[in-house]
Design an enzyme around this catalytic site. Structure first.
Site, PDB file in Angstrom:
ATOM      1  N   CYS A 283      -9.557  50.144  44.582  1.00  0.00           N
ATOM      2  CA  CYS A 283      -8.395  50.961  44.220  1.00  0.00           C
ATOM      3  C   CYS A 283      -7.115  50.122  44.280  1.00  0.00           C
ATOM      4  O   CYS A 283      -7.093  49.018  44.817  1.00  0.00           O
ATOM      5  CB  CYS A 283      -8.304  52.202  45.118  1.00  0.00           C
ATOM      6  SG  CYS A 283      -7.339  52.011  46.622  1.00  0.00           S
TER       7      CYS A 283
ATOM      8  N   CYS B 191      -6.124  49.040  47.751  1.00  0.00           N
ATOM      9  CA  CYS B 191      -7.066  48.034  48.260  1.00  0.00           C
ATOM     10  C   CYS B 191      -6.762  46.677  47.618  1.00  0.00           C
ATOM     11  O   CYS B 191      -6.868  45.636  48.276  1.00  0.00           O
ATOM     12  CB  CYS B 191      -8.507  48.452  47.981  1.00  0.00           C
ATOM     13  SG  CYS B 191      -9.151  49.695  49.131  1.00  0.00           S
TER      14      CYS B 191
ATOM     15  N   GLY C 191       0.154  66.435  44.242  1.00  0.00           N
ATOM     16  CA  GLY C 191       0.598  65.374  43.334  1.00  0.00           C
ATOM     17  C   GLY C 191       0.208  63.980  43.777  1.00  0.00           C
ATOM     18  O   GLY C 191       0.854  63.001  43.403  1.00  0.00           O
TER      19      GLY C 191
ATOM     20  N   HIS D 125      -1.950  57.135  52.286  1.00  0.00           N
ATOM     21  CA  HIS D 125      -0.667  56.472  52.506  1.00  0.00           C
ATOM     22  C   HIS D 125       0.346  57.475  53.007  1.00  0.00           C
ATOM     23  O   HIS D 125       0.303  58.652  52.660  1.00  0.00           O
ATOM     24  CB  HIS D 125      -0.156  55.789  51.226  1.00  0.00           C
ATOM     25  CG  HIS D 125      -0.088  56.686  50.029  1.00  0.00           C
ATOM     26  ND1 HIS D 125      -1.197  57.020  49.284  1.00  0.00           N
ATOM     27  CD2 HIS D 125       0.951  57.325  49.446  1.00  0.00           C
ATOM     28  CE1 HIS D 125      -0.839  57.830  48.299  1.00  0.00           C
ATOM     29  NE2 HIS D 125       0.462  58.038  48.374  1.00  0.00           N
TER      30      HIS D 125
HETATM   31  P1  AMP Z   1       1.538  59.542  45.803  1.00  0.00           P
HETATM   32  O1  AMP Z   1       2.135  60.127  44.560  1.00  0.00           O
HETATM   33  O2  AMP Z   1       1.867  60.285  47.074  1.00  0.00           O
HETATM   34  O3  AMP Z   1       0.056  59.287  45.651  1.00  0.00           O
HETATM   35  O4  AMP Z   1       2.267  58.171  46.020  1.00  0.00           O
HETATM   36  C1  AMP Z   1       1.905  56.997  45.362  1.00  0.00           C
HETATM   37  C2  AMP Z   1       3.103  56.117  45.418  1.00  0.00           C
HETATM   38  O5  AMP Z   1       2.691  54.794  45.121  1.00  0.00           O
HETATM   39  C3  AMP Z   1       4.209  56.469  44.413  1.00  0.00           C
HETATM   40  O6  AMP Z   1       5.409  56.766  45.113  1.00  0.00           O
HETATM   41  C4  AMP Z   1       4.322  55.219  43.549  1.00  0.00           C
HETATM   42  O7  AMP Z   1       5.653  54.927  43.178  1.00  0.00           O
HETATM   43  C5  AMP Z   1       3.750  54.160  44.460  1.00  0.00           C
HETATM   44  N1  AMP Z   1       3.189  52.992  43.807  1.00  0.00           N
HETATM   45  C6  AMP Z   1       2.348  52.968  42.743  1.00  0.00           C
HETATM   46  N2  AMP Z   1       2.021  51.700  42.427  1.00  0.00           N
HETATM   47  C7  AMP Z   1       2.656  50.907  43.328  1.00  0.00           C
HETATM   48  C8  AMP Z   1       2.718  49.502  43.530  1.00  0.00           C
HETATM   49  N3  AMP Z   1       2.048  48.627  42.743  1.00  0.00           N
HETATM   50  N4  AMP Z   1       3.490  49.023  44.528  1.00  0.00           N
HETATM   51  C9  AMP Z   1       4.177  49.877  45.323  1.00  0.00           C
HETATM   52  N5  AMP Z   1       4.151  51.210  45.192  1.00  0.00           N
HETATM   53  C10 AMP Z   1       3.400  51.724  44.196  1.00  0.00           C
HETATM   54 ZN    ZN Z   2      -8.283  51.757  48.547  1.00  0.00          ZN
END
Ligand code: AMP
Ligand code: ZN
Length: 111
Positions: A2, A5, A90, A97
């Protein structure tokens, strides 16, 4: 593997703010507040729904570390910790995280 990861593995770059053997914190690529950090376990847990008695030690460690990260970021006025779990919340990245949001007066809406 993912997205997060891959970040843990160093295959996708990130702006790290904290790292140890079991967890990693890095800046969100699309910040929704002046400070927007994601804290993740290095092991793949899909979401809050995947937390069990067997893997919860790393979650405790994340929460033990969040105050130090907040202090390092100068979030003296407070901050919010958020975890989106599943479609209705969402969640877009299916690796557990915790968002740390701060650096301004945050909106109060919870839903
Ligand atoms: P969620 O919507 O709670 O699943 O949060 C996922 C978060 O990951 C979002 O706030 C995105 O802006 C962030 N995100 C996605 N790709 C990356 C990346 N490559 N580096 C840092 N943050 C990311
Ligand atoms: Zn993962």
């Amino acid at each position: 593997m993912c997205l997060f990861c891959k970040i843990v593995a160093g295959e996708i770059p990130s702006t790290k703010v904290y790292e140890d053997e079991t967890i990693l914190a890095f800046r969100d690529i699309a910040p929704m507040a002046p400070t927007h950090i994601l804290v993740i376990p290095k092991t793949h847990i899909p979401s809050v729904d995947g937390i069990t008695a067997e893997n919860s030690a790393v979650v405790a460690h994340i929460f033990e570390t969040i105050p130090a990260i907040a202090a390092q970021e100068g979030l003296t006025g407070g901050y919010r910790v958020v975890s989106n779990c599943g479609d209705d919340a969402g969640q877009t990245v299916h690796h557990l995280h915790f968002h740390i949001l701060g650096g301004k007066k945050l909106n109060v809406e919870m839903a």
